[in-house]
Design an enzyme around this catalytic site. Structure first.
Site, PDB file in Angstrom:
ATOM      1  N   ASP A   1     -14.623  10.078  -5.795  1.00  8.32           N
ATOM      2  CA  ASP A   1     -15.152  11.445  -5.806  1.00  8.32           C
ATOM      3  C   ASP A   1     -14.290  12.410  -4.999  1.00  8.32           C
ATOM      4  O   ASP A   1     -14.167  13.589  -5.351  1.00  8.32           O
ATOM      5  CB  ASP A   1     -16.601  11.466  -5.296  1.00  8.32           C
ATOM      6  CG  ASP A   1     -16.736  10.938  -3.879  1.00  8.32           C
ATOM      7  OD1 ASP A   1     -16.157   9.867  -3.593  1.00  8.32           O
ATOM      8  OD2 ASP A   1     -17.419  11.572  -3.057  1.00  8.32           O
ATOM      9  N   GLN A   2     -13.658  11.930  -3.921  1.00  7.71           N
ATOM     10  CA  GLN A   2     -12.826  12.817  -3.112  1.00  7.71           C
ATOM     11  C   GLN A   2     -11.544  13.216  -3.859  1.00  7.71           C
ATOM     12  O   GLN A   2     -11.049  14.334  -3.704  1.00  7.71           O
ATOM     13  CB  GLN A   2     -12.478  12.158  -1.773  1.00  7.71           C
ATOM     14  CG  GLN A   2     -13.687  11.905  -0.873  1.00  7.71           C
ATOM     15  CD  GLN A   2     -14.388  13.179  -0.468  1.00  7.71           C
ATOM     16  OE1 GLN A   2     -13.813  14.028   0.211  1.00  7.71           O
ATOM     17  NE2 GLN A   2     -15.631  13.339  -0.885  1.00  7.71           N
TER      18      GLN A   2
ATOM     19  N   ASN B   1       0.809  -1.219   0.000  1.00 11.53           N
ATOM     20  CA  ASN B   1       0.000   0.000   0.000  1.00 11.53           C
ATOM     21  C   ASN B   1       0.844   1.272   0.000  1.00 11.53           C
ATOM     22  O   ASN B   1       0.311   2.362  -0.192  1.00 11.53           O
ATOM     23  CB  ASN B   1      -0.955   0.005   1.199  1.00 11.53           C
ATOM     24  CG  ASN B   1      -2.059  -1.026   1.049  1.00 11.53           C
ATOM     25  OD1 ASN B   1      -2.389  -1.450  -0.060  1.00 11.53           O
ATOM     26  ND2 ASN B   1      -2.640  -1.448   2.164  1.00 11.53           N
TER      27      ASN B   1
ATOM     28  N   CYS C   1      -9.984  -5.012  -5.918  1.00 13.10           N
ATOM     29  CA  CYS C   1     -10.838  -5.887  -5.118  1.00 13.10           C
ATOM     30  C   CYS C   1     -12.288  -5.427  -5.173  1.00 13.10           C
ATOM     31  O   CYS C   1     -12.580  -4.233  -5.134  1.00 13.10           O
ATOM     32  CB  CYS C   1     -10.373  -5.889  -3.654  1.00 13.10           C
ATOM     33  SG  CYS C   1      -8.812  -6.739  -3.380  1.00 13.10           S
TER      34      CYS C   1
ATOM     35  N   ARG D   1     -16.308   2.065  -3.413  1.00 18.81           N
ATOM     36  CA  ARG D   1     -14.990   2.710  -3.304  1.00 18.81           C
ATOM     37  C   ARG D   1     -14.837   3.847  -4.312  1.00 18.81           C
ATOM     38  O   ARG D   1     -13.965   3.825  -5.171  1.00 18.81           O
ATOM     39  CB  ARG D   1     -13.879   1.669  -3.491  1.00 18.81           C
ATOM     40  CG  ARG D   1     -14.008   0.487  -2.576  1.00 18.81           C
ATOM     41  CD  ARG D   1     -12.965  -0.575  -2.838  1.00 18.81           C
ATOM     42  NE  ARG D   1     -11.686  -0.229  -2.237  1.00 18.81           N
ATOM     43  CZ  ARG D   1     -10.593  -0.979  -2.345  1.00 18.81           C
ATOM     44  NH1 ARG D   1     -10.617  -2.088  -3.023  1.00 18.81           N
ATOM     45  NH2 ARG D   1      -9.470  -0.605  -1.777  1.00 18.81           N
ATOM     46  N   PRO D   2     -15.694   4.848  -4.252  1.00 25.90           N
ATOM     47  CA  PRO D   2     -15.675   5.901  -5.270  1.00 25.90           C
ATOM     48  C   PRO D   2     -14.421   6.764  -5.187  1.00 25.90           C
ATOM     49  O   PRO D   2     -13.732   6.806  -4.168  1.00 25.90           O
ATOM     50  CB  PRO D   2     -16.918   6.724  -4.930  1.00 25.90           C
ATOM     51  CG  PRO D   2     -17.121   6.516  -3.467  1.00 25.90           C
ATOM     52  CD  PRO D   2     -16.697   5.106  -3.202  1.00 25.90           C
TER      53      PRO D   2
ATOM     54  N   VAL E   1     -15.354   1.187   7.235  1.00 24.81           N
ATOM     55  CA  VAL E   1     -14.578   1.829   6.168  1.00 24.81           C
ATOM     56  C   VAL E   1     -15.134   1.492   4.795  1.00 24.81           C
ATOM     57  O   VAL E   1     -15.373   2.372   3.968  1.00 24.81           O
ATOM     58  CB  VAL E   1     -13.090   1.439   6.272  1.00 24.81           C
ATOM     59  CG1 VAL E   1     -12.286   2.075   5.143  1.00 24.81           C
ATOM     60  CG2 VAL E   1     -12.524   1.865   7.626  1.00 24.81           C
TER      61      VAL E   1
ATOM     62  N   ASP F   1      -7.967  -3.569   6.411  1.00 23.95           N
ATOM     63  CA  ASP F   1      -7.231  -4.619   5.708  1.00 23.95           C
ATOM     64  C   ASP F   1      -6.850  -5.795   6.609  1.00 23.95           C
ATOM     65  O   ASP F   1      -6.337  -6.804   6.119  1.00 23.95           O
ATOM     66  CB  ASP F   1      -5.965  -4.048   5.058  1.00 23.95           C
ATOM     67  CG  ASP F   1      -6.251  -3.370   3.729  1.00 23.95           C
ATOM     68  OD1 ASP F   1      -7.393  -3.473   3.240  1.00 23.95           O
ATOM     69  OD2 ASP F   1      -5.337  -2.738   3.171  1.00 23.95           O
TER      70      ASP F   1
ATOM     71  N   ARG G   1      -7.220  -0.876  -8.785  1.00 24.58           N
ATOM     72  CA  ARG G   1      -7.729   0.478  -8.631  1.00 24.58           C
ATOM     73  C   ARG G   1      -6.631   1.485  -8.282  1.00 24.58           C
ATOM     74  O   ARG G   1      -6.796   2.682  -8.514  1.00 24.58           O
ATOM     75  CB  ARG G   1      -8.850   0.523  -7.599  1.00 24.58           C
ATOM     76  CG  ARG G   1      -8.448   0.223  -6.179  1.00 24.58           C
ATOM     77  CD  ARG G   1      -9.607   0.447  -5.224  1.00 24.58           C
ATOM     78  NE  ARG G   1      -9.900   1.863  -5.078  1.00 24.58           N
ATOM     79  CZ  ARG G   1     -10.952   2.474  -5.602  1.00 24.58           C
ATOM     80  NH1 ARG G   1     -11.803   1.800  -6.334  1.00 24.58           N
ATOM     81  NH2 ARG G   1     -11.156   3.765  -5.422  1.00 24.58           N
TER      82      ARG G   1
END
Length: 434
Positions: free
Chosen positions: A125-126, A23, A117, A122-123, A328, A306, A93
């Site tokens: 937009d932010q 990550n 995944c 999980r947009p 989350v 996770d 992603r």
């Protein structure tokens, strides 16, 4: 089709070394696009399918990428392409992380909507909100998101509605070359954010406050290639902590950073697990009897989403009733049905999962539904009666290096086989008895 076959009943003991953080490395590789002069050299890079994917994305964007011996060398000094196509982005992603660097370098970016995944919507937009605040125009349609800016990005004050890790990383990267100062509030605080900021600063950026809720980025004219070592993977470390605890074993996890594991350590100690910080990393000793606890996933420094599925496997062995609440991501309980196939007493109630234990799990054929679920099902197999066969290993390969080999070295009865090879072996056995 490949599968992992694991037979339960062995206590795991020994030493295991965790890799560089998945990550952390993906957004850092994407951010290497910001350096228009010189080469970036990244060390402690894990050999994962996601790393190969992001490297291919960069090559498509006209960067030169060499990956060997856990080191990635990136030269992004040539003029960059602006489009990351669906064939790459659909796999992962994190490919959307190239959007901020491309927008900052080229003034334009066109990215296929991301894959990865299948855990909720999980947009992004932010991410887009941040780009728009810095003066970009954003269009979404035909499976792509496109952002462009006339002139250059401008520093802005941006408040995230949720401390999204991906949005924090993407906006922080874009802001390094913006004119003026960007203040990012309600930013994510994960260790991977700090690692990215350290890399950006090594390239010549001016990022302050990473790891806190407010990050200040003063834009500069140009970034340069730098050397950087990726931080250890706290989720892989946590996964092996569970492996020790669930089997009643004793494992020294090397290259783990105790400060990154506080929330995991706290919950496991509540369960009766003994955890000792050592110079080399963290030693975990599993108890004879695990205590039930409740867990709620939260943004860092809260309990990491996770680690949710791995802890679920552990709590199935705890004495009493436990509950995990997922705050989350939505739709991150798909592995519950697979645990049921293993005879688990477990049920979903809204955004929570309730488990009664301890469970006498039985080996079964199960399918990994996402990256962390793959690891969790293998962990459950370590304490199940008989053989557990885990399929859909493409998920596992996105986040763990030689997971089955590391477990085998600790004493697990586990192997990774090709289904066709297994069928041939079974046929040979039946022929012998014919």
């Amino acid at each position: 089709m490949e599968k992992i076959i694991v037979r339960g009943g062995k206590r795991l003991n020994g030493t295991v070394r965790v890799e560089g953080a998945k990550n952390a490395v993906l957004p850092i590789i994407a951010a290497a696009l910001l350096a228009s002069d010189g080469k970036n050299v990244l060390s402690e890079v894990p050999v994962l399918s996601d790393v190969y994917t992001i490297n291919e994305v960069l090559r498509h964007l006209n960067a030169e990428v060499v990956f060997e011996n856990n080191q990635v060398t990136i030269d992004a000094s040539k003029e960059l392409n602006i489009e990351a196509p669906f064939e790459y982005v659909r796999k992962m992603r994190a490919s959307v992380q190239v959007m901020g660097p491309l927008l900052a370098r080229n003034g334009r970016a066109r990215i296929a909507l991301p894959g990865g995944c299948a855990i909720g919507s999980r947009p992004i937009d932010q991410h887009l909100k941040g780009f728009e605040a810095m003066g970009a125009k954003v269009q979404v349609g035909n499976g792509f998101v496109e952002a462009y800016v006339e002139g250059e990005l401008k520093g802005a004050k941006i408040y995230l509605d949720f401390p999204s890790v991906g949005a924090t990383e993407n906006i922080m990267s874009a802001a390094t070359l913006a004119k003026g100062t960007t203040i990012l509030e309600n930013a994510a605080k994960e260790p991977e954010i700090v690692d990215l900021a350290n890399f950006l600063n090594a390239m010549g950026a001016k990022v302050r406050g990473a790891g806190t809720g407010t990050i200040r980025i003063e834009g500069v004219d140009k970034l340069y290639g730098a050397n950087h070592s990726i931080i250890p993977d706290r989720i892989e470390a946590g996964t092996f902590m569970v492996a020790a605890a669930i089997t009643g074993g004793d494992i020294l996890i090397e290259n783990a950073v105790p400060e990154h594991l506080r929330s995991i350590t706290a919950k496991m100690e509540e369960m009766g697990v003994k955890i000792i910080e050592e110079n080399e990393g963290v030693r975990v000793i599993g108890p004879d009897k695990l205590k039930a606890v409740d867990i709620k996933t939260m943004p860092h420094p809260g309990f990491p989403t996770d680690m949710q599925s791995q802890m679920m496997a552990l709590l199935l062995q705890a004495d009493g009733t436990s509950m995990i609440t997922e705050t989350v991501f939505e739709n991150r309980f798909m592995h519950v049905e697979e645990f049921r196939r293993m005879n688990a007493d477990i049920k979903i109630e809204g955004r929570s999962v309730i488990m009664n234990g301890p469970n006498s799990l039985q080996g079964a054929e199960v399918s990994a539904t996402d990256l962390r679920a793959a690891a969790a099902l293998i962990l459950a197999g370590l304490v199940s009666e008989g053989y557990t066969r885990v399929t859909e290993l493409k998920h596992l390969d996105r986040g763990y290096v030689d997971f089955h080999k590391k477990l085998a070295a600790l004493g697990a009865t586990i192997e990774r086989v090709n289904e066709k090879v297994e069928e041939v072996k079974e046929q040979e056995v039946s022929d012998l008895h014919a």
